[in-house]
Enzyme design. Sequence first.
Site, PDB file in Angstrom:
ATOM      1  N   GLY C  42      18.596  27.461  15.269  1.00  0.00           N
ATOM      2  CA  GLY C  42      17.326  26.864  15.781  1.00  0.00           C
ATOM      3  C   GLY C  42      17.187  27.174  17.141  1.00  0.00           C
ATOM      4  O   GLY C  42      17.617  28.322  17.441  1.00  0.00           O
ATOM      5  N   LEU C  43      16.351  26.223  17.952  1.00  0.00           N
ATOM      6  CA  LEU C  43      16.010  26.595  19.225  1.00  0.00           C
ATOM      7  C   LEU C  43      17.269  27.116  19.951  1.00  0.00           C
ATOM      8  O   LEU C  43      17.157  28.121  20.509  1.00  0.00           O
ATOM      9  CB  LEU C  43      15.134  25.646  19.753  1.00  0.00           C
ATOM     10  CG  LEU C  43      13.649  25.637  19.217  1.00  0.00           C
ATOM     11  CD1 LEU C  43      13.074  24.384  19.870  1.00  0.00           C
ATOM     12  CD2 LEU C  43      12.960  26.672  19.398  1.00  0.00           C
ATOM     13  N   ALA C  44      18.152  26.227  20.134  1.00  0.00           N
ATOM     14  CA  ALA C  44      19.364  26.656  21.101  1.00  0.00           C
ATOM     15  C   ALA C  44      19.933  27.758  20.379  1.00  0.00           C
ATOM     16  O   ALA C  44      20.317  28.664  21.288  1.00  0.00           O
ATOM     17  CB  ALA C  44      20.143  25.418  21.067  1.00  0.00           C
ATOM     18  N   GLY C  45      20.394  27.818  19.172  1.00  0.00           N
ATOM     19  CA  GLY C  45      21.526  28.713  18.677  1.00  0.00           C
ATOM     20  C   GLY C  45      20.556  30.160  18.783  1.00  0.00           C
ATOM     21  O   GLY C  45      21.098  31.194  19.278  1.00  0.00           O
ATOM     22  N   HIS C 266      12.165   7.248  15.439  1.00  0.00           N
ATOM     23  CA  HIS C 266      10.599   7.608  15.626  1.00  0.00           C
ATOM     24  C   HIS C 266       9.815   6.677  15.077  1.00  0.00           C
ATOM     25  O   HIS C 266       9.779   6.085  14.068  1.00  0.00           O
ATOM     26  CB  HIS C 266      10.698   9.001  14.927  1.00  0.00           C
ATOM     27  CG  HIS C 266       9.393   9.747  15.590  1.00  0.00           C
ATOM     28  ND1 HIS C 266       8.085   9.280  15.371  1.00  0.00           N
ATOM     29  CD2 HIS C 266       9.263  10.869  16.644  1.00  0.00           C
ATOM     30  CE1 HIS C 266       7.286  10.218  15.968  1.00  0.00           C
ATOM     31  NE2 HIS C 266       7.842  11.191  16.887  1.00  0.00           N
ATOM     32  N   ARG C 330       9.861   5.807  22.828  1.00  0.00           N
ATOM     33  CA  ARG C 330       9.792   5.685  21.347  1.00  0.00           C
ATOM     34  C   ARG C 330      10.602   4.481  20.880  1.00  0.00           C
ATOM     35  O   ARG C 330      10.191   3.668  19.901  1.00  0.00           O
ATOM     36  CB  ARG C 330      10.617   6.924  20.773  1.00  0.00           C
ATOM     37  CG  ARG C 330       9.732   8.103  20.807  1.00  0.00           C
ATOM     38  CD  ARG C 330      10.554   9.442  20.369  1.00  0.00           C
ATOM     39  NE  ARG C 330       9.661  10.458  20.526  1.00  0.00           N
ATOM     40  CZ  ARG C 330       9.996  11.709  20.085  1.00  0.00           C
ATOM     41  NH1 ARG C 330      11.313  12.087  19.802  1.00  0.00           N
ATOM     42  NH2 ARG C 330       9.276  12.707  19.781  1.00  0.00           N
ATOM     43  N   GLU C 425      20.820  19.869  20.213  1.00  0.00           N
ATOM     44  CA  GLU C 425      20.958  18.567  19.734  1.00  0.00           C
ATOM     45  C   GLU C 425      22.459  17.923  19.443  1.00  0.00           C
ATOM     46  O   GLU C 425      23.068  16.975  19.567  1.00  0.00           O
ATOM     47  CB  GLU C 425      20.336  18.041  18.545  1.00  0.00           C
ATOM     48  CG  GLU C 425      20.256  16.812  18.168  1.00  0.00           C
ATOM     49  CD  GLU C 425      19.201  16.426  17.130  1.00  0.00           C
ATOM     50  OE1 GLU C 425      18.447  17.245  16.374  1.00  0.00           O
ATOM     51  OE2 GLU C 425      19.263  15.189  16.259  1.00  0.00           O
ATOM     52  N   ARG C 435      15.735   9.519  23.935  1.00  0.00           N
ATOM     53  CA  ARG C 435      15.163  11.095  24.191  1.00  0.00           C
ATOM     54  C   ARG C 435      13.510  10.579  24.518  1.00  0.00           C
ATOM     55  O   ARG C 435      12.912  10.210  23.454  1.00  0.00           O
ATOM     56  CB  ARG C 435      15.186  11.995  23.282  1.00  0.00           C
ATOM     57  CG  ARG C 435      14.733  13.149  23.546  1.00  0.00           C
ATOM     58  CD  ARG C 435      15.066  14.377  22.752  1.00  0.00           C
ATOM     59  NE  ARG C 435      14.610  14.346  21.345  1.00  0.00           N
ATOM     60  CZ  ARG C 435      13.572  14.396  20.724  1.00  0.00           C
ATOM     61  NH1 ARG C 435      12.514  14.533  21.568  1.00  0.00           N
ATOM     62  NH2 ARG C 435      13.223  14.029  19.522  1.00  0.00           N
TER      63      ARG C 435
END
Lengths: 224, 248, 637
Positions: C42-45, C266, C330, C425, C435
């Site tokens: 994902g974004l981090a990986g 959410h 949220r 995450e 968050r």
Amino acid sequence: MNSIVEYYLSSIGKKIVMSLTGLFLIIFLVEHLIGNMLLFANDGGAKYEAYSAFLVGNLVIRFIEIFLFAFICFHAILGVWLWFVNRYKRDTGYKKYRLRDNVPLASRTWTIITTGSFIALFLLIHLRSFFWPVRIEGGHMSEYDLVCRAFSDPLYGGFYLAAFILLGMHLKHGFQSAFQTLGLRNRKFTPIIDAAAFIVWFFIPLGYASIPVYFFYYSQIGGR
Amino acid sequence: MNFTLHIWRQSSADSEGHFETYEARNIPGEASFLEMLDILNDSLVTDGKEPVAFDHDCREGICGSCGMMINGRAHGPGRKQATCDARMRMFEDGQSITVEPWRAKPFPVIKDLMVDRRAFDRIIQAGGFISARTNAIPEANAIPVSKPAADEAMDAAACIGCGACVAACPNSSAMLFVAAKVSHLALLPQGQIERGDRVQRMVAQMDKEGFGNCSNNYACEAECPKEISVTHIARMNREFLRAKIYER
Amino acid sequence: MVLDSKIPEGPIEKKWTNHRFSMKLVNPSNRRKYSIIVVGTGLAGASAAASLADLGYKVLSFSYHESPRRAHSIAAQGGINAPKNYANDGDSIYRLFYDTLKGGDYRAREANVYRLAEVSGSIIDQCVAQGVPFARDYAGYLDTRSFGGAQVSRTFYARGQTGQQLLLGAYSALSRQIGAGQVIFYDRREMLDLVVVDEQARGIICRNLKNGAIESYAADAIVLATGGYGNTFFLSTMAKASNATAIWRAYKKGAAFANPCYTQIHPTCIPVGGEYQSKLTLMSESLRNDGRIWVPKKAGDLRRPNEVPEEERDYYLERMYPSFGNLVPRDVASRRAKEMCDNGFGVGPTKTAVYLDFSDAINRNGKKWIEEKYGNLFDMYHEITAENPYKTPMRIFPAMHYTMGGLWVDYNLMSTIPGLFVIGEANFSDHGANRLGASALMQGLADGYFVLPYTLPNYLASHSFKKIFAEQPEFKEIFSAVNAGTKKLLSIRGKTTVTDIHRELGKVMWEDAGMGRNAKGLKHALKRIPEIREKFWNDANVIGESGSVNLELEKAGRVADFLELSELLAADALHREESCGGHFREEHQTPAGEAKRNDKKFAYVAAWEYTGAGRKPVLHKEPLKFEYVKPSERSYK
């Protein structure tokens, strides 16, 4: 590898060859149609014969003619080759495949290859009827006489009409396709190309179709 | 709602596949196509039979995992949707539905409706990027991009890589997928440096993977869940021609 | 277990700079000798794998997908925060830091949050350089919009597909490295266990999802970027296959699990339609910028929304929170929606929804304007519900969405197992107890692009590594254990489908450990979870075999882990006798119904240590010190 060769060998390169040869053939179609309109001059074929003689006598035209034949062959052979190759890009076919929901009749692969093949057949017969007797055999009949004789036969004329309808379909796909391949279709040009396409695929075949109709009509009322 | 399903079953890449017929009963019209398959699979599992394997993940039409030929249409009869977006209410009650995996030589079947689409990744790996190293970058606003260019780049970048374009194309051509990436990066000032090299490398890889030639019939555009326009293919053709003429 | 957060000394704005200087470096020519495993793309990986490969390390990247581009980061819609202050509305690093800390209800580490705010500007630079087509204004500069929990316009976006575009940016960077041979990508591999050798994380055991083979991989450091555990709740906005297996197995190997009860709901999702439903669909929170949330003033009003006259509508968020209005964080928005429905004001066929109305915005700016901003969201809503949101208000309801908790990490993002780094995450993160919108993308990319590439080499440079082989006993042992685990799952041969069991767990979790929690409910959950777990191990129907593609087996393995993790989640929620952010204990609320923290007793990170099967985990506390921002009651009035 040389960049040009490499380019030709790429999938896009082959398409460009298809589009350029196709566009050249469309130019020829336009020129040929304008010339043929002289058949309607109602002067017993005098203007038309003069035009034919000019074409035969002009070296530049003869030179372009070589390209014309080459391009026709190239366009046809490459087209069949691409069709053949593309068929094998899918091992197992779909049991159900509704291309017709997404693609108009003229643009379906099957239509293009069928119309193309029929046009090729037409070309052979057309050349045998009008090119061979005059240019190869050097017979005594004039082109104009050949035209009159040929189209008095409704079967022969009917074959021509069918060929022109298929030509229209072929052009309907081919014209816009050529511009797409050349990368000219975009928000600005597409409307212009589409308008031009209509003229090309509708009026060119219509113009050609008027010739057999005219001469058949003439032969029936016994004009000549 | 009830449906008769004819689903392609193939236990592995090398085995022979065949169609199998199933009855799906009491399906709510609001269920998505995948949820309908979930219900079918649950009943298969309960009966001790092997469930139908299919790729899926996000189920909101963005990850590009799902994809199947439904009654001869990529992602089903609806426009502008991935398989997970298709709702059962768009089918008729009692209708029979044929479900097949994407078919293309470069997309071999893994199992049932799952296919291997890594050919797409290899095309991107061949050049579908801007070689920006981490941190070797200018301030973001130092590169203005005109709004129309940014918008059009975004249109192209919306591609989810699902493979519907290939599946729908009679020639199994990947032109729309490749063009979307070429066009996205060619439109942006950041992408200019590698512009020519990129398109040449991506097209070469596309050909190597064994995708078919484009015959401009635009079946891809019609089935694209993100409505990627074929004008991007025109742009790629132009980019390719330009690169071959001016570069190297 | 000792929790050393390793927060650097010095003033907060100097900590990261100083730390970067004090960290050890690896000589460029030595880097290729190190190999790093990154699980998740994902974004981090993806950003971490690409950046580490950029530096010259040998990277092995793993994903359960066929392609790195399919990770669930792709589904994020709204945007990404950065304090660029392009809107000239008074934004600054300090303000983003402050907003994030306050939004997290003062349950995050100051130093981490500050660093996140500090590097977030570079993320935008990086993404623009990669060709991410962010929205632009007519001058060609970057456009921003405002988002929940902030009063400045600092959210960068790419239509409603920001997550997709950022992920494709990271994916392109990763693809470049794969193409160059610097990263080896292993597709369709699911990590099933972690291998620790001499107290260092040195390898992973995976199942090849294509042929069922169990495979071992060894490296010098392991990075987990495997996302959150929201699917514990069965119905959530997570992707269907998102799972907690990697972090849960790491937890069982000695990595502390921090704040599992911090889960986020959410506020703007499409309401549940029926039992068949497999997941919930989120609608970007950005909709709250222009939509107004309301319910009829009369409970049980059955009229259609357009028939309810203006004066009979209760725009409750605007009424209760005049300054933030529809843009409250949220958790607040979610809780208020649930409260409205619990009190009988809910709308729609199931009475579990509130209206999100765009008619004012459409009248004010025109349909075209709305279409340009939210077109794809409106289409999506239309597709799912068959209602046209341009004409009738949307119906929305909260849904499980994000998990702030995760594996405990120090300032260097390293877990309690040396050499095991956790990013995105999957770690317990910088978000505290809640968050803010548009912060997940920010954190994932900050970790991957701008934090881990500095801190991981520091670890490599300051440790020595024995040569290691995937054939050595430590690997063999775990390899057999994983094999046995798979066999065990396949040997149950019960009657209940795995999905049914998962759904049952989800219901318990949503009812008892969801949006509003209390001791009674949590105790009930703690009683029910072991029962469901037992049912699973006795009666689950896991069909098929291990030696080929087996989606049921994959599902079963994941659910088995959720069945354990959920217990820790509930236990943590029960132990935290306060309300903070997404963790709302009904016993602890202000008279106005707001979350009431207990800073004296609970200003700490709860890190749980695994002590063996069937034994209670041990709680370790990392106290949170606030030197810069004084915790106050989080008020958005």
